[in-house]
Design an enzyme around this catalytic site. Structure first.
Site, mmCIF file in Angstrom:
data_model
loop_
_atom_site.group_PDB
_atom_site.id
_atom_site.type_symbol
_atom_site.label_atom_id
_atom_site.label_comp_id
_atom_site.label_asym_id
_atom_site.label_seq_id
_atom_site.Cartn_x
_atom_site.Cartn_y
_atom_site.Cartn_z
ATOM 1 N N ASP A 1 0.812 -1.226 0.000
ATOM 2 C CA ASP A 1 0.000 0.000 0.000
ATOM 3 C C ASP A 1 0.839 1.267 0.000
ATOM 4 O O ASP A 1 0.425 2.302 0.524
ATOM 5 C CB ASP A 1 -0.969 0.012 1.201
ATOM 6 C CG ASP A 1 -1.871 -1.192 1.212
ATOM 7 O OD1 ASP A 1 -2.196 -1.694 0.124
ATOM 8 O OD2 ASP A 1 -2.249 -1.652 2.309
ATOM 9 N N LYS B 1 1.817 2.076 -5.163
ATOM 10 C CA LYS B 1 2.334 1.507 -6.426
ATOM 11 C C LYS B 1 1.397 1.817 -7.600
ATOM 12 O O LYS B 1 1.845 2.194 -8.685
ATOM 13 C CB LYS B 1 2.505 -0.016 -6.281
ATOM 14 C CG LYS B 1 3.506 -0.414 -5.205
ATOM 15 C CD LYS B 1 3.562 -1.917 -5.002
ATOM 16 C CE LYS B 1 2.327 -2.503 -4.353
ATOM 17 N NZ LYS B 1 2.103 -2.132 -2.945
ATOM 18 N N GLY C 1 -4.579 -4.284 -3.752
ATOM 19 C CA GLY C 1 -5.546 -3.233 -4.093
ATOM 20 C C GLY C 1 -4.723 -2.030 -4.498
ATOM 21 O O GLY C 1 -4.073 -1.422 -3.660
ATOM 22 N N HIS C 2 -4.678 -1.738 -5.785
ATOM 23 C CA HIS C 2 -3.849 -0.645 -6.290
ATOM 24 C C HIS C 2 -4.756 0.505 -6.720
ATOM 25 O O HIS C 2 -5.585 0.339 -7.617
ATOM 26 C CB HIS C 2 -2.977 -1.135 -7.450
ATOM 27 C CG HIS C 2 -1.946 -2.143 -7.028
ATOM 28 N ND1 HIS C 2 -1.027 -2.700 -7.881
ATOM 29 C CD2 HIS C 2 -1.680 -2.677 -5.807
ATOM 30 C CE1 HIS C 2 -0.247 -3.534 -7.200
ATOM 31 N NE2 HIS C 2 -0.638 -3.548 -5.943
ATOM 32 N N GLN D 1 2.005 -6.047 -3.157
ATOM 33 C CA GLN D 1 2.447 -6.145 -1.752
ATOM 34 C C GLN D 1 3.746 -5.341 -1.566
ATOM 35 O O GLN D 1 3.966 -4.385 -2.283
ATOM 36 C CB GLN D 1 2.617 -7.604 -1.307
ATOM 37 C CG GLN D 1 1.311 -8.363 -1.175
ATOM 38 C CD GLN D 1 0.740 -8.864 -2.490
ATOM 39 O OE1 GLN D 1 1.423 -9.505 -3.266
ATOM 40 N NE2 GLN D 1 -0.516 -8.591 -2.749
HETATM 41 P P1 GDP Z 1 -0.728 0.269 -3.568
HETATM 42 O O1 GDP Z 1 -1.320 -1.003 -3.095
HETATM 43 O O2 GDP Z 1 0.745 0.338 -3.338
HETATM 44 O O3 GDP Z 1 -1.085 0.606 -4.983
HETATM 45 O O4 GDP Z 1 -1.347 1.423 -2.652
HETATM 46 P P2 GDP Z 1 -2.903 1.560 -2.235
HETATM 47 O O5 GDP Z 1 -3.657 2.042 -3.404
HETATM 48 O O6 GDP Z 1 -3.387 0.346 -1.551
HETATM 49 O O7 GDP Z 1 -2.795 2.652 -1.096
HETATM 50 C C1 GDP Z 1 -2.253 3.910 -1.310
HETATM 51 C C2 GDP Z 1 -3.323 4.950 -0.954
HETATM 52 O O8 GDP Z 1 -2.729 6.226 -0.830
HETATM 53 C C3 GDP Z 1 -4.390 5.098 -2.010
HETATM 54 O O9 GDP Z 1 -5.596 5.442 -1.394
HETATM 55 C C4 GDP Z 1 -3.869 6.243 -2.865
HETATM 56 O O10 GDP Z 1 -4.903 6.934 -3.537
HETATM 57 C C5 GDP Z 1 -3.255 7.114 -1.815
HETATM 58 N N1 GDP Z 1 -2.092 7.914 -2.238
HETATM 59 C C6 GDP Z 1 -1.104 7.585 -3.104
HETATM 60 N N2 GDP Z 1 -0.159 8.553 -3.112
HETATM 61 C C7 GDP Z 1 -0.553 9.492 -2.219
HETATM 62 C C8 GDP Z 1 0.017 10.716 -1.752
HETATM 63 O O11 GDP Z 1 1.100 11.134 -2.139
HETATM 64 N N3 GDP Z 1 -0.683 11.400 -0.801
HETATM 65 C C9 GDP Z 1 -1.880 10.966 -0.322
HETATM 66 N N4 GDP Z 1 -2.490 11.697 0.601
HETATM 67 N N5 GDP Z 1 -2.443 9.813 -0.739
HETATM 68 C C10 GDP Z 1 -1.777 9.088 -1.659
HETATM 69 P P1 IMO Z 2 -0.901 -4.214 -2.227
HETATM 70 O O1 IMO Z 2 -0.428 -4.784 -3.544
HETATM 71 C C1 IMO Z 2 -1.029 -4.584 2.094
HETATM 72 C C2 IMO Z 2 -1.111 -8.639 3.753
HETATM 73 C C3 IMO Z 2 -2.365 -9.085 4.464
HETATM 74 C C4 IMO Z 2 -1.782 -10.067 5.456
HETATM 75 C C5 IMO Z 2 -0.659 -10.720 4.662
HETATM 76 C C6 IMO Z 2 -1.042 -12.030 4.010
HETATM 77 O O2 IMO Z 2 -2.185 -3.503 -2.295
HETATM 78 O O3 IMO Z 2 0.201 -3.439 -1.581
HETATM 79 P P2 IMO Z 2 -2.595 -12.765 2.001
HETATM 80 O O4 IMO Z 2 -3.968 -12.344 1.608
HETATM 81 O O5 IMO Z 2 -1.567 -12.462 0.966
HETATM 82 O O6 IMO Z 2 -2.540 -14.176 2.467
HETATM 83 O O7 IMO Z 2 -2.243 -11.866 3.290
HETATM 84 O O8 IMO Z 2 -0.295 -9.795 3.660
HETATM 85 N N1 IMO Z 2 -1.316 -8.147 2.381
HETATM 86 C C7 IMO Z 2 -1.247 -6.852 2.020
HETATM 87 N N2 IMO Z 2 -1.071 -5.752 2.767
HETATM 88 N N3 IMO Z 2 -1.122 -4.483 0.764
HETATM 89 C C8 IMO Z 2 -1.266 -5.578 -0.013
HETATM 90 O O9 IMO Z 2 -1.217 -5.530 -1.357
HETATM 91 C C9 IMO Z 2 -1.384 -6.846 0.619
HETATM 92 N N4 IMO Z 2 -1.562 -8.108 0.191
HETATM 93 C C10 IMO Z 2 -1.510 -8.885 1.261
HETATM 94 O O10 IMO Z 2 -3.009 -8.008 5.098
HETATM 95 O O11 IMO Z 2 -1.201 -9.368 6.530
HETATM 96 MG MG MG Z 3 -2.852 -1.638 -1.820
#
Ligand code: GDP
Ligand code: IMO
Ligand code: MG
Length: 424
Positions: free
Chosen positions: A13, A16, A40-41, A224
């Site tokens: 998270d 990416k 979840g991207h 991840q």
């Molecule tokens: P990913 O799994 O690495 O793609 O990241 P996620 O989408 O799960 O979580 C990142 C969260 O931070 C999302 O809600 C993005 O919209 C948000 N986000 C990304 N970059 C920034 C930033 O620079 N500032 C803020 N406030 N939010 C951001």
């Molecule tokens: P993105 O790509 C954050 C965490 C879960 C749990 C552990 C194992 O959005 O960054 P699993 O479902 O793989 O068996 O869970 O890994 N986890 C993540 N945490 N971002 C993710 O993906 C994750 N994918 C799995 O919360 O602790």
């Molecule tokens: Mg994510």
């Protein structure tokens, strides 16, 4: 011939999805190499927020091709929903999305096994997203899995029944099971299989090889983060795939000597969702402020993310393991308003102070050693260039760059595509 990699350096998270979307204009192909719908991207542009789980984050750009690589595990039911979610945006899925024949399928019974296994672990549960990731990778390495290429053959239904029967026997061994309607789950699954069949299914390693030979620019998208890597993460509180750079080689069939830039993404603080050690976790108002301002809720499960100060020991380790050549710092805007900011530079352990990652981060004797850095009041979300950085924010970025000995090439100050500053 060259492939760039983009990886999360913390516990996932990091942002990416946003950065892949921003960088897609520089690439011909975006290729996801591991993980599945546990990811979840999030992407934001034109006032709309999109969350992708299996589909690479380059899908919204008109020209780039998007490949789901062999290292990915696909849940057909979730994949179908993702495709349906993209329908309003007139994306040419038939031509822009490709799926590897060697990607493994998540069966409904994989999800049931994930849930049963987690429930049986009680307090020791991993905090899995319950998407069936662990059981599917277990079947892959156990040589029982079903791959996308199988659904194109006559033996596919028989293979499916055989694996399902095996799973049902395993499920019966768990003490108590939630009731489930397998027929309904199977109907969703089969509908998803039909959608996968309608997509371009390819020999992805050959596709990637030929694209490289033609001089196409390829970005491998990780899911991840490094601290969730099956080998190098905080085992057993990890996911079941190789989230680090080597995973791009096995997950796409890219030779190691073809990897060029390794782009490492990190947040200006740290978060973790699910169980497992997190030495810099905050349980005070500072952590609550990060969670609130950063909207720290899982993009896949909606669970609140645990928040804490940046951990430079863990980040240095991730940079080392991955061979990171460029850094991207996300969510600096979330730290506006803190009087001071802390960065963990070492751990105290029962064996003394340590500047590298200990074998077991869960060891209760481990405590972070912090350096305190002055905070800033200014709102960063409207910043357009580095020249406008408030002084203390500039110092924070410079401090991290020096500590991590790697250039920070992008600073992100908000979730939108536009809130991205490239540094020279
Ligand atoms: P990913 O799994 O690495 O793609 O990241 P996620 O989408 O799960 O979580 C990142 C969260 O931070 C999302 O809600 C993005 O919209 C948000 N986000 C990304 N970059 C920034 C930033 O620079 N500032 C803020 N406030 N939010 C951001
Ligand atoms: P993105 O790509 C954050 C965490 C879960 C749990 C552990 C194992 O959005 O960054 P699993 O479902 O793989 O068996 O869970 O890994 N986890 C993540 N945490 N971002 C993710 O993906 C994750 N994918 C799995 O919360 O602790
Ligand atoms: Mg994510």
């Amino acid at each position: 011939m060259a492939v760039d990699l983009l990886l999360g350096l913390q516990w996932g998270d990091e942002g990416k999805g946003k950065i892949v979307d921003v960088l897609t204009t520089h690439y011909d192909i975006i290729a996801r190499f591991q993980g599945g719908p546990n990811a979840g991207h999030t992407l934001e542009f034109d006032g709309i927020k999109h969350v992708l789980h299996t589909i690479p984050s380059g899908i919204f750009h008109p020209t780039a091709l998007n490949l789901i690589g062999n290292g990915v595990v696909i849940d057909p039911a979730i994949f179908k929903k993702e495709i349906e979610g993209l329908q309003p945006f007139n994306i040419d899925i038939a031509n822009k999305l490709l799926i590897s024949k060697k990607a493994h399928l998540i069966l409904p019974t994989h999800r049931l096994l994930d849930a049963a296994s987690e429930a049986a672990k009680g307090k020791g549960k991993i905090g899995s997203t319950l998407k069936g990731i662990g059981p599917t990778y277990m079947d892959k390495t156990g040589r029982n899995g079903i791959r996308v290429g199988d659904i194109l053959t006559d033996q596919w239904e028989a293979k499916y029944q055989l694996l399902k029967e095996k799973h049902l026997k395993l499920l019966a061994g768990y003490p108590q099971n939630d009731t489930f309607d397998l027929n309904a789950l199977e109907a969703e699954f089969m509908a998803g299989i039909a959608i996968i069949k309608s997509c371009k299914i390819v020999d992805s390693e050959q596709f990637i090889y030929e694209a490289q030979a033609q001089g196409k620019k390829i970005l491998a998208e990780g899911a991840q983060g490094s601290l969730l890597d099956i080998d190098f993460g905080t085992y057993p509180y990890v996911t079941s795939s190789t989230t680090t750079a080597a995973g791009a080689c096995t997950g796409l069939g890219v030779a190691p000597n073809q990897v060029k830039e390794v782009l490492g993404i990190f947040k200006a603080y740290a978060t973790r969702v699910g169980s497992g050690p997190f030495p810099t976790e905050l349980f005070d108002e500072n952590g609550a402020q990060m969670a609130k301002v950063g909207h720290e809720f899982g993009a896949t499960t909606g669970r609140p993310r645990r928040c804490g100060w940046i951990d430079l020991v863990a980040l240095k380790y991730a940079i080392q393991i991955n061979g990171v050549t460029q850094l991207m710092m996300m969510k600096g805007d979330v730290l506006s308003g803190f009087d001071s900011i802390k960065a963990c530079t070492a751990y105290t352990t029962s064996g003394g102070t340590q500047e590298h990652l200990p074998y077991d981060l869960s060891d209760p004797s481990i405590a972070p050693v912090y350096t305190t850095i002055p905070g800033w009041e200014e709102d960063l979300t409207g910043l357009k260039s580095e020249a406008d950085f408030p002084e203390n924010f500039r110092k924070y970025v410079a401090y991290l760059e020096e500590q991590l000995a790697t250039p920070i090439k992008i600073v992100s100050v908000g979730p939108d595509r536009e809130q991205t500053i490239f540094r020279s």
